[in-house]
Design an enzyme around this catalytic site. Structure first.
Site, short mmCIF file in Angstrom:
data_model
loop_
_atom_site.label_atom_id
_atom_site.label_comp_id
_atom_site.label_asym_id
_atom_site.label_seq_id
_atom_site.Cartn_x
_atom_site.Cartn_y
_atom_site.Cartn_z
N ASP A 77 -1.69 14.89 -18.44
CA ASP A 77 -1.19 13.52 -18.33
C ASP A 77 -2.16 12.60 -17.60
O ASP A 77 -3.08 13.05 -16.90
CB ASP A 77 0.18 13.50 -17.64
N GLU A 131 1.62 15.73 -13.80
CA GLU A 131 1.01 15.90 -12.47
C GLU A 131 0.94 14.58 -11.73
O GLU A 131 0.97 14.57 -10.50
CB GLU A 131 -0.39 16.50 -12.62
#
Length: 359
Positions: A77, A131
């Site tokens: 991400d 994350e």
């Protein structure tokens, strides 16, 4: 109509792969398209790897019976896009969301996991989601709960941006809210009230006068910081506020436990009620572990402390030595101008390839 599936060439050079990864948007919580593309590529281009899909996370590993296993970890991400997708290349620099944090690191690790059919060490590749948001959503935590055996390794390398340097361990983080209260009144008759924002002034003074500690651990110098990161208060332009909240973040060296950090913050802000909103322990450098020492030697660099919290702390809590190593520049992470030198991607790939192919 849905967008056509993305095709990735994992065996292409890592620079091209970085650009391809950046061109697939994957803001936290929306990693499915990228996870699908990486899964399809691993399935077709890396048959030597055992593959597991967990939500929007991907795990792949060799089973060669080598005496050492190295885990390569990276998050898929990114932070929200800031008009910086798709990627663009200008001379020796590749620009785009995630180029530094951390699709260049993911590209290097994924390329090598696919290309090295007979590495000197067994390899586990862990690519996970979410994350960049609150810790409760972090895909690595889910993998720890549901697929703990996949995380076993002698060394974990996290592809966070380090400009090609080894950054050891990480700081812990503690976030608390300090609440001050007053009495609401009309600002034209302010003497009838008590201003809660004014009451927060001593809190800010203590923080402004705070002297940060520096500590040397295994040759890595960690500097702590205690900062006000948010002030919230006020009702209207003509009202004396009765509540003010100051959010305080403590970044602490990994020689302190989380409880030690809590005690320290409580001492600095004695006399105020504190509400904890976030807490994660740090990670010691772990440089004495043989696998970690060998990797540092392979890089030819001198390790430095990691400023900030990273998922090396999760691996350290599992008893797995972990280091941060990636081609991106941490100072460019999350910026509109996020970029990575293409030479840095190639150099990181060369270093990691050397380590993985030499017993």
């Amino acid at each position: 109509m849905s967008a056509p599936p993305v095709t990735l060439d994992l065996l292409a050079d890592p620079v091209s792969l970085t650009a391809a990864l950046v061109d697939v948007p994957s803001v936290s919580g929306d990693e499915e398209a990228l996870a699908d593309a990486v899964q399809a590529a691993l399935s077709s281009q890396a048959p030597h790897l055992e593959l597991l899909r967990s939500g929007q996370a991907l795990l792949a590993r060799t089973r060669l019976g080598r005496p050492r296993r190295v885990l390569l970890a990276g998050h898929l991400d990114t932070v929200p896009i800031a008009d910086n997708v798709p990627s663009r290349r200008d001379g020796g620099t590749l620009y785009g969301c995630g180029t530094s944090d951390m699709k260049s690191g993911v590209a290097v690790m994924t390329h090598l996991a696919a290309a090295l059919v007979e590495p000197a060490h067994d390899v586990t590749l862990v690519l996970y989601d979410c994350e960049e948001v609150e810790a409760s959503r972090n895909g690595l935590g889910r993998l720890e709960r549901e697929h703990r055996d996949w995380l076993d390794a002698d060394l974990a390398l996290l592809g966070e941006p380090t400009s090609g340097q080894v950054e050891a361990g990480c700081q812990g983080t503690l976030r608390v809210v300090v609440r001050t209260e007053g009495r609401r009144a009309h600002s034209a008759r302010s003497w009838l009230g008590t201003n809660a924002i004014h009451a927060a002034a001593p809190v800010l003074t203590r923080l402004a006068e705070y002297t940060a500690r520096e500590v040397d651990i295994d040759g890595c110098v960690y500097r702590e910081g205690l900062q006000a990161v948010k002030v919230a208060g006020g009702v209207a332009g003509n009202v004396v506020p009765d509540v003010c909240e100051v959010t305080v973040n403590f970044r602490f060296a990994p020689d302190r436990s989380l409880d030690d950090a809590r005690v320290h913050v409580a001492e600095v802000l004695a006399g105020y009620d504190l509400t904890e909103t976030d807490a994660s322990p740090g990670a010691l450098p772990g440089l004495s572990a043989p696998a970690a020492a060998d990797f540092v030697t392979a890089t030819g660099t001198v390790p430095v402390a990691k400023y900030g919290w990273t998922d090396v702390a999760r691996f350290a809590a599992l008893g797995i030595p972990a280091l941060n190593f990636g081609p991106g520049d941490p100072n460019l992470a999350h910026t509109r101008e996020e970029s990575v030198p293409v030479a840095a991607i190639s150099e990181a790939a060369d270093v990691l390839r050397t380590y993985l192919t030499r017993a």
